[in-house]
Design a protein around this motif. Structure first.
Motif, PDB file in Angstrom:
ATOM      1  N   UNK A   1       0.822  -1.211   0.000  1.00  0.00           N
ATOM      2  CA  UNK A   1       0.000   0.000   0.000  1.00  0.00           C
ATOM      3  C   UNK A   1       0.854   1.259   0.000  1.00  0.00           C
ATOM      4  N   UNK A   2       1.807   1.343   0.917  1.00  0.00           N
ATOM      5  CA  UNK A   2       2.653   2.537   0.967  1.00  0.00           C
ATOM      6  C   UNK A   2       3.468   2.694  -0.308  1.00  0.00           C
ATOM      7  N   UNK A   3       3.942   1.595  -0.842  1.00  0.00           N
ATOM      8  CA  UNK A   3       4.734   1.659  -2.072  1.00  0.00           C
ATOM      9  C   UNK A   3       3.898   2.198  -3.227  1.00  0.00           C
ATOM     10  N   UNK A   4       2.660   1.764  -3.327  1.00  0.00           N
ATOM     11  CA  UNK A   4       1.774   2.240  -4.393  1.00  0.00           C
ATOM     12  C   UNK A   4       1.542   3.740  -4.248  1.00  0.00           C
ATOM     13  N   UNK A   5       1.232   4.184  -3.044  1.00  0.00           N
ATOM     14  CA  UNK A   5       1.026   5.616  -2.820  1.00  0.00           C
ATOM     15  C   UNK A   5       2.278   6.404  -3.174  1.00  0.00           C
ATOM     16  N   UNK A   6       3.425   5.885  -2.771  1.00  0.00           N
ATOM     17  CA  UNK A   6       4.688   6.581  -3.036  1.00  0.00           C
ATOM     18  C   UNK A   6       4.965   6.664  -4.538  1.00  0.00           C
ATOM     19  N   UNK A   7       4.710   5.594  -5.263  1.00  0.00           N
ATOM     20  CA  UNK A   7       4.966   5.593  -6.707  1.00  0.00           C
ATOM     21  C   UNK A   7       4.039   6.549  -7.454  1.00  0.00           C
ATOM     22  N   UNK A   8       2.885   6.834  -6.885  1.00  0.00           N
ATOM     23  CA  UNK A   8       1.936   7.756  -7.524  1.00  0.00           C
ATOM     24  C   UNK A   8       2.162   9.208  -7.103  1.00  0.00           C
ATOM     25  N   UNK A   9       3.201   9.464  -6.328  1.00  0.00           N
ATOM     26  CA  UNK A   9       3.403  10.800  -5.762  1.00  0.00           C
ATOM     27  C   UNK A   9       3.629  11.887  -6.808  1.00  0.00           C
ATOM     28  N   UNK A  10       4.239  11.558  -7.941  1.00  0.00           N
ATOM     29  CA  UNK A  10       4.601  12.589  -8.916  1.00  0.00           C
ATOM     30  C   UNK A  10       3.680  12.678 -10.123  1.00  0.00           C
ATOM     31  N   UNK A  11       3.040  11.550 -10.455  1.00  0.00           N
ATOM     32  CA  UNK A  11       2.270  11.532 -11.701  1.00  0.00           C
ATOM     33  C   UNK A  11       1.355  10.314 -11.731  1.00  0.00           C
ATOM     34  N   UNK A  12       0.326  10.376 -12.569  1.00  0.00           N
ATOM     35  CA  UNK A  12      -0.517   9.190 -12.761  1.00  0.00           C
ATOM     36  C   UNK A  12       0.284   8.099 -13.471  1.00  0.00           C
ATOM     37  N   UNK A  13      -0.078   6.863 -13.205  1.00  0.00           N
ATOM     38  CA  UNK A  13       0.571   5.728 -13.859  1.00  0.00           C
ATOM     39  C   UNK A  13      -0.486   4.737 -14.322  1.00  0.00           C
ATOM     40  N   UNK A  14      -0.230   4.123 -15.467  1.00  0.00           N
ATOM     41  CA  UNK A  14      -1.099   3.045 -15.916  1.00  0.00           C
ATOM     42  C   UNK A  14      -0.898   1.848 -14.989  1.00  0.00           C
ATOM     43  N   UNK A  15      -1.788   0.886 -15.099  1.00  0.00           N
ATOM     44  CA  UNK A  15      -1.681  -0.310 -14.262  1.00  0.00           C
ATOM     45  C   UNK A  15      -0.323  -0.972 -14.457  1.00  0.00           C
ATOM     46  N   UNK A  16       0.072  -1.165 -15.706  1.00  0.00           N
ATOM     47  CA  UNK A  16       1.341  -1.844 -15.986  1.00  0.00           C
ATOM     48  C   UNK A  16       2.533  -1.033 -15.482  1.00  0.00           C
ATOM     49  N   UNK A  17       2.515   0.275 -15.692  1.00  0.00           N
ATOM     50  CA  UNK A  17       3.621   1.120 -15.220  1.00  0.00           C
ATOM     51  C   UNK A  17       3.695   1.101 -13.695  1.00  0.00           C
ATOM     52  N   UNK A  18       2.542   1.114 -13.048  1.00  0.00           N
ATOM     53  CA  UNK A  18       2.512   1.059 -11.590  1.00  0.00           C
ATOM     54  C   UNK A  18       2.997  -0.302 -11.096  1.00  0.00           C
ATOM     55  N   UNK A  19       2.620  -1.346 -11.787  1.00  0.00           N
ATOM     56  CA  UNK A  19       3.075  -2.691 -11.422  1.00  0.00           C
ATOM     57  C   UNK A  19       4.599  -2.771 -11.502  1.00  0.00           C
TER      58      UNK A  19
END
Length: 118
Positions: A31-49
């Motif tokens: 959960x924290x990692x997902x929030x952190x990765x979204x901190x700067x910009x939106x990401x597609x599912x694959x990019x977020x994965x």
């Protein structure tokens, strides 16, 4: 899927106090990692994965929970933090700064410690 809304029972708390519900949600794997990765910009599912280095099933579950908690939304550009999610992330920034300072201190060792030469 476990509850993610205040006033509902969560692991470790029968009261459903908002802080307990939030800590339960934030303590779930990735959960924290997902929030952190979204901190700067939106990401597609694959990019977020890829950014979060997780598998699709865990990511799917966490995104559903974060969307239910209104911390993450989904739009044309992919997944992004909501206003609530950005506010939450702002509360992490002092903790992030503290952790960076702490890490530098731990590497240096305690005051007066002699570092061995390798």
């Amino acid at each position: 899927m476990p509850e993610t809304k205040p006033r509902r029972r969560v692991r470790g708390s029968s009261t459903g106090r908002p802080i307990m519900v939030l800590l339960d949600l934030l303590g779930r794997r990735m959960t924290l990692r997902i929030l952190w990765e979204l901190r700067d910009r939106p990401l597609t599912f694959r990019a977020l994965q890829e950014a979060a280095q997780t598998n699709p099933s865990v990511l799917n579950v966490r995104l559903a929970e974060l969307r239910e908690a209104q911390l993450v939304g989904h739009g044309v550009e992919g997944y992004a933090l909501t206003a609530q999610g950005r506010d939450l992330l702002q509360t992490f920034l002092p903790l992030h700064a503290w952790a960076e300072n702490w890490a530098r201190q731990v590497v240096k060792g305690p005051p007066g410690a002699v570092r061995s030469k390798r």
